[in-house]
Design a protein around this motif. Structure first.
Motif, PDB file in Angstrom:
ATOM      1  N   MET A 167      -7.910 -13.011  -4.765  1.00 52.34           N
ATOM      2  CA  MET A 167      -7.275 -11.882  -4.090  1.00 52.34           C
ATOM      3  C   MET A 167      -8.138 -11.432  -2.917  1.00 52.34           C
ATOM      4  O   MET A 167      -7.639 -11.084  -1.854  1.00 52.34           O
ATOM      5  CB  MET A 167      -7.073 -10.743  -5.062  1.00 52.34           C
ATOM      6  N   LEU A 182      -9.846 -13.144  -0.975  1.00 53.06           N
ATOM      7  CA  LEU A 182      -9.630 -13.990   0.208  1.00 53.06           C
ATOM      8  C   LEU A 182      -8.553 -13.399   1.113  1.00 53.06           C
ATOM      9  O   LEU A 182      -8.508 -13.698   2.302  1.00 53.06           O
ATOM     10  CB  LEU A 182      -9.205 -15.404  -0.204  1.00 53.06           C
ATOM     11  N   ASN A 183      -7.651 -12.590   0.519  1.00 55.72           N
ATOM     12  CA  ASN A 183      -6.616 -11.945   1.332  1.00 55.72           C
ATOM     13  C   ASN A 183      -7.087 -10.647   1.947  1.00 55.72           C
ATOM     14  O   ASN A 183      -6.378 -10.030   2.729  1.00 55.72           O
ATOM     15  CB  ASN A 183      -5.367 -11.684   0.485  1.00 55.72           C
ATOM     16  N   LEU A 184      -8.259 -10.195   1.546  1.00 55.72           N
ATOM     17  CA  LEU A 184      -8.751  -8.903   2.029  1.00 55.72           C
ATOM     18  C   LEU A 184      -9.903  -9.037   3.010  1.00 55.72           C
ATOM     19  O   LEU A 184     -10.098  -8.186   3.854  1.00 55.72           O
ATOM     20  CB  LEU A 184      -9.220  -8.039   0.846  1.00 55.72           C
ATOM     21  N   ARG A 196      -5.923 -25.056  -4.536  1.00 55.94           N
ATOM     22  CA  ARG A 196      -4.743 -25.761  -4.030  1.00 55.94           C
ATOM     23  C   ARG A 196      -4.955 -26.172  -2.578  1.00 55.94           C
ATOM     24  O   ARG A 196      -5.786 -25.603  -1.878  1.00 55.94           O
ATOM     25  CB  ARG A 196      -3.482 -24.899  -4.163  1.00 55.94           C
ATOM     26  N   LYS A 215      -4.318 -19.149  11.238  1.00 57.86           N
ATOM     27  CA  LYS A 215      -4.671 -17.880  10.590  1.00 57.86           C
ATOM     28  C   LYS A 215      -6.159 -17.573  10.706  1.00 57.86           C
ATOM     29  O   LYS A 215      -6.549 -16.438  10.974  1.00 57.86           O
ATOM     30  CB  LYS A 215      -4.272 -17.918   9.110  1.00 57.86           C
ATOM     31  N   HIS A 253      -6.499  -7.332   7.035  1.00 61.56           N
ATOM     32  CA  HIS A 253      -5.243  -6.887   7.614  1.00 61.56           C
ATOM     33  C   HIS A 253      -5.371  -5.436   7.979  1.00 61.56           C
ATOM     34  O   HIS A 253      -5.384  -4.577   7.113  1.00 61.56           O
ATOM     35  CB  HIS A 253      -4.124  -7.077   6.603  1.00 61.56           C
ATOM     36  N   GLY A 295      -3.462  -4.120   8.767  1.00 55.97           N
ATOM     37  CA  GLY A 295      -2.306  -3.811   7.959  1.00 55.97           C
ATOM     38  C   GLY A 295      -1.371  -2.886   8.673  1.00 55.97           C
ATOM     39  O   GLY A 295      -0.835  -3.211   9.712  1.00 55.97           O
ATOM     40  N   TRP A 296      -1.212  -1.714   8.134  1.00 59.29           N
ATOM     41  CA  TRP A 296      -0.167  -0.809   8.593  1.00 59.29           C
ATOM     42  C   TRP A 296      -0.661  -0.076   9.804  1.00 59.29           C
ATOM     43  O   TRP A 296      -0.323   0.922  10.182  1.00 59.29           O
ATOM     44  CB  TRP A 296       0.257   0.096   7.448  1.00 59.29           C
ATOM     45  N   MET A 298      -5.945   0.397  -0.161  1.00 58.52           N
ATOM     46  CA  MET A 298      -6.117  -1.056  -0.097  1.00 58.52           C
ATOM     47  C   MET A 298      -4.900  -1.748  -0.685  1.00 58.52           C
ATOM     48  O   MET A 298      -4.452  -2.773  -0.194  1.00 58.52           O
ATOM     49  CB  MET A 298      -7.374  -1.457  -0.854  1.00 58.52           C
ATOM     50  N   ASN A 330      -2.073  -2.941   1.329  1.00 64.96           N
ATOM     51  CA  ASN A 330      -2.212  -4.230   2.019  1.00 64.96           C
ATOM     52  C   ASN A 330      -1.923  -5.409   1.104  1.00 64.96           C
ATOM     53  O   ASN A 330      -1.890  -6.550   1.542  1.00 64.96           O
ATOM     54  CB  ASN A 330      -3.618  -4.380   2.596  1.00 64.96           C
ATOM     55  N   LEU A 331      -1.763  -5.130  -0.178  1.00 62.76           N
ATOM     56  CA  LEU A 331      -1.563  -6.208  -1.148  1.00 62.76           C
ATOM     57  C   LEU A 331      -0.149  -6.267  -1.692  1.00 62.76           C
ATOM     58  O   LEU A 331       0.330  -7.316  -2.072  1.00 62.76           O
ATOM     59  CB  LEU A 331      -2.533  -6.046  -2.329  1.00 62.76           C
ATOM     60  N   TYR A 364       4.148   5.811   3.806  1.00 65.70           N
ATOM     61  CA  TYR A 364       2.942   5.042   4.126  1.00 65.70           C
ATOM     62  C   TYR A 364       1.931   5.903   4.893  1.00 65.70           C
ATOM     63  O   TYR A 364       0.738   5.860   4.628  1.00 65.70           O
ATOM     64  CB  TYR A 364       3.311   3.793   4.939  1.00 65.70           C
ATOM     65  N   LEU A 378      -1.858   6.760   3.734  1.00 69.60           N
ATOM     66  CA  LEU A 378      -2.956   6.298   4.583  1.00 69.60           C
ATOM     67  C   LEU A 378      -3.663   7.449   5.295  1.00 69.60           C
ATOM     68  O   LEU A 378      -4.810   7.300   5.735  1.00 69.60           O
ATOM     69  CB  LEU A 378      -2.445   5.291   5.620  1.00 69.60           C
ATOM     70  N   ARG A 414      -2.773   8.757   8.165  1.00 67.09           N
ATOM     71  CA  ARG A 414      -2.757   8.630   9.624  1.00 67.09           C
ATOM     72  C   ARG A 414      -1.371   8.206  10.108  1.00 67.09           C
ATOM     73  O   ARG A 414      -0.582   7.662   9.348  1.00 67.09           O
ATOM     74  CB  ARG A 414      -3.816   7.619  10.093  1.00 67.09           C
ATOM     75  N   LEU A 459       1.430   6.020  12.095  1.00 66.05           N
ATOM     76  CA  LEU A 459       1.625   4.601  12.352  1.00 66.05           C
ATOM     77  C   LEU A 459       2.580   4.426  13.525  1.00 66.05           C
ATOM     78  O   LEU A 459       3.454   5.262  13.759  1.00 66.05           O
ATOM     79  CB  LEU A 459       2.208   3.919  11.116  1.00 66.05           C
ATOM     80  N   PHE A 504       5.512  -0.759  12.533  1.00 64.05           N
ATOM     81  CA  PHE A 504       5.864  -0.553  11.136  1.00 64.05           C
ATOM     82  C   PHE A 504       7.195  -1.224  10.825  1.00 64.05           C
ATOM     83  O   PHE A 504       7.325  -1.941   9.832  1.00 64.05           O
ATOM     84  CB  PHE A 504       5.936   0.938  10.797  1.00 64.05           C
ATOM     85  N   LYS A 529       6.733  -5.018  10.671  1.00 64.20           N
ATOM     86  CA  LYS A 529       5.993  -5.503   9.501  1.00 64.20           C
ATOM     87  C   LYS A 529       6.760  -5.305   8.201  1.00 64.20           C
ATOM     88  O   LYS A 529       6.782  -6.186   7.351  1.00 64.20           O
ATOM     89  CB  LYS A 529       4.643  -4.788   9.412  1.00 64.20           C
ATOM     90  N   ILE A 530       7.378  -4.149   8.061  1.00 63.29           N
ATOM     91  CA  ILE A 530       8.063  -3.868   6.798  1.00 63.29           C
ATOM     92  C   ILE A 530       9.299  -4.757   6.665  1.00 63.29           C
ATOM     93  O   ILE A 530       9.651  -5.190   5.566  1.00 63.29           O
ATOM     94  CB  ILE A 530       8.431  -2.356   6.675  1.00 63.29           C
ATOM     95  N   ILE A 573       8.533  -8.415   5.450  1.00 58.43           N
ATOM     96  CA  ILE A 573       8.260  -8.640   4.023  1.00 58.43           C
ATOM     97  C   ILE A 573       9.512  -9.116   3.286  1.00 58.43           C
ATOM     98  O   ILE A 573       9.415  -9.861   2.308  1.00 58.43           O
ATOM     99  CB  ILE A 573       7.721  -7.339   3.358  1.00 58.43           C
ATOM    100  N   HIS A 589       0.625 -10.952   1.165  1.00 60.76           N
ATOM    101  CA  HIS A 589       0.253 -12.023   2.073  1.00 60.76           C
ATOM    102  C   HIS A 589       0.126 -13.290   1.272  1.00 60.76           C
ATOM    103  O   HIS A 589      -0.847 -13.473   0.559  1.00 60.76           O
ATOM    104  CB  HIS A 589      -1.062 -11.701   2.766  1.00 60.76           C
ATOM    105  N   GLN A 590       1.141 -14.112   1.317  1.00 56.32           N
ATOM    106  CA  GLN A 590       1.022 -15.407   0.655  1.00 56.32           C
ATOM    107  C   GLN A 590      -0.284 -15.977   1.135  1.00 56.32           C
ATOM    108  O   GLN A 590      -0.884 -16.832   0.538  1.00 56.32           O
ATOM    109  CB  GLN A 590       2.215 -16.314   1.006  1.00 56.32           C
ATOM    110  N   GLY A 591      -0.707 -15.364   2.234  1.00 56.82           N
ATOM    111  CA  GLY A 591      -2.055 -15.538   2.707  1.00 56.82           C
ATOM    112  C   GLY A 591      -2.302 -16.949   3.153  1.00 56.82           C
ATOM    113  O   GLY A 591      -1.690 -17.431   4.090  1.00 56.82           O
TER     114      GLY A 591
END
Lengths: 251, 251
Positions: free
Chosen positions: A166, A168-170, A197, A207, A248, A250-251, B166, B169-170, B191, B195, B197, B199, B204, B207-208, B211, B248-250
């Motif tokens: 996990m 690795l995603n952060l 994998r 990426k 990320h 991220g938001w 955090m 972000n996951l 959000y 957070l 703050r 956005l 937003f 990104k949203i 997903i 993130h399938q990352g």
């Protein structure tokens, strides 16, 4: 060692232990540091007890040092395991050694221990374990062929690996684990080994480049047969910034 | 309540406690559930002790229920706090009540307690607290104006909020916290509140939407002055899938 702790059990936090999952990376293998004791004759994560006058985070570092000789490893706490039955088998297997009647020491030792899990990912070659007790064996074992472990140590190990994946995603991973100059395929291999994998080469390149932590060097890898791949290094300032802020924004 | 526990202290895990950080969201406010007791006359996180015959995860649920009347809340463990000095001030302030000489109960109560932190994010209106003890007050307090808390509870609260941020972000957040049909600005406000703050509206939205958990409904929000914004709902299957696999399938 255990006798010493039992005799001085008032100096240790009752019912609390520490277990350390130390992952080592070297030559494209992800290994785990395990300890084998004579009684029981089984492998275990390096762990131990918490002195009452020591913070648990510090106790984790001390425990790791005492069991393996390893120093200066940055341990991250990841989970606390506290199922009622987590050391029950240990109990039933060993209570016979105490003649079936539990002394005060026995009661202390065989009560439910809640254990705080810590993990680290280190360069295996920089961290050569040296067991303190002469009845102990400490070894790096490939995480794919881990033998039976005592108690719920397999569950603790699995949870640590899940946390590492996990992570690795952060944040970026790799500094300290790769040589100063490395190729993208080498970095990709590190990620693949941790994740367990294969990754798509183009996606990975896109990426990892987007994170902005790599410096492309004006050098190519020598001693390679075909097209020599470019060498890279980590931009330490940017690397540290991303570790601090997360991958990320991220938001 | 405390007397009852001290009298039956052999039935509790020594030196171990649970603390719960319950965030509630309602009408664009992020609140925290706090408990005020008479002795000491201070606010605290709802917490308590761990019966020796209960898993710590279960004990967290029981503790929360006993202190606040809240049921059915899914608690996530996030960190264990074990500094030697974490309840030292508590000790020096209260040892006088025991006449300076510590009974066995006193020794138990005033020893270092390692505490396991749990948190949850709930719909405040679905979870009305009802204190069990009549000397306790339980209240939702805006996380921006939290009063002085006992021990290291402010540190525990801060760490929980950091973990919650955090987590954005996951995995997706929002199901159970928003009405069944909602607008993108309402989701963005959730959000932003977590957070702490503002956005960017376009980012937003982009990104949203990427997903893939939102279903655009063939309805617009009524009762709004200007351009009526579109209504959305969560696609539960996709939402749960992303919760399982991570945002993130990352790699």
């Amino acid at each position: 060692m255990l006798k010493n702790i039992l005799d001085n059990r008032d100096e240790y936090q009752p019912g609390l232990s520490i277990d350390c999952v130390i992952f080592g990376f070297h030559e494209n293998q992800l290994k785990v540091l395990l300890v084998k004791t004579k009684h029981p004759d089984k492998w275990a994560l390096p762990g131990g007890f918490v002195p009452i006058n020591e913070d648990i985070d510090q106790a984790a570092v001390s425990v790791l040092h005492a069991r393996t000789g390893l120093k200066g490893i940055f341990l991250r706490q990841f989970y606390t395991f506290g199922a009622v039955k987590r050391n029950e088998n240990h109990f039933s297997n060993r209570v016979l050694n105490f003649g079936g009647i539990l002394s005060e020491e026995g009661k202390w030792y065989f009560s439910r221990f809640v254990t705080v899990g810590y993990y680290a990912l280190v360069d295996l070659m920089q961290t050569i374990p040296q067991p303190e007790g002469k009845n102990e064996i400490v070894e790096w074992i490939d995480h794919n062929v881990v033998p039976d472990l005592i108690l719920d140590h397999k569950e603790i190990l699995d949870k640590a690996l899940e946390t590492l994946r996990m992570e690795l995603n952060l944040m970026p991973v790799g500094y300290n684990l790769l040589p100063e100059k490395f190729t993208i395929p080498e970095l990709q291999k590190l990620y693949e080994t941790i994740l367990g994998r294969k990754l798509d080469r183009r996606n990975f390149l896109r990426k990892i480049t987007a994170i902005g932590i790599l410096t492309k060097l004006d050098e190519k890898k020598s001693n390679v047969a075909h097209k020599a791949p470019n060498l890279y290094s980590f931009d330490r300032d940017k690397y540290n910034e991303v570790v601090r802020n997360g991958l990320h924004q991220g938001w």
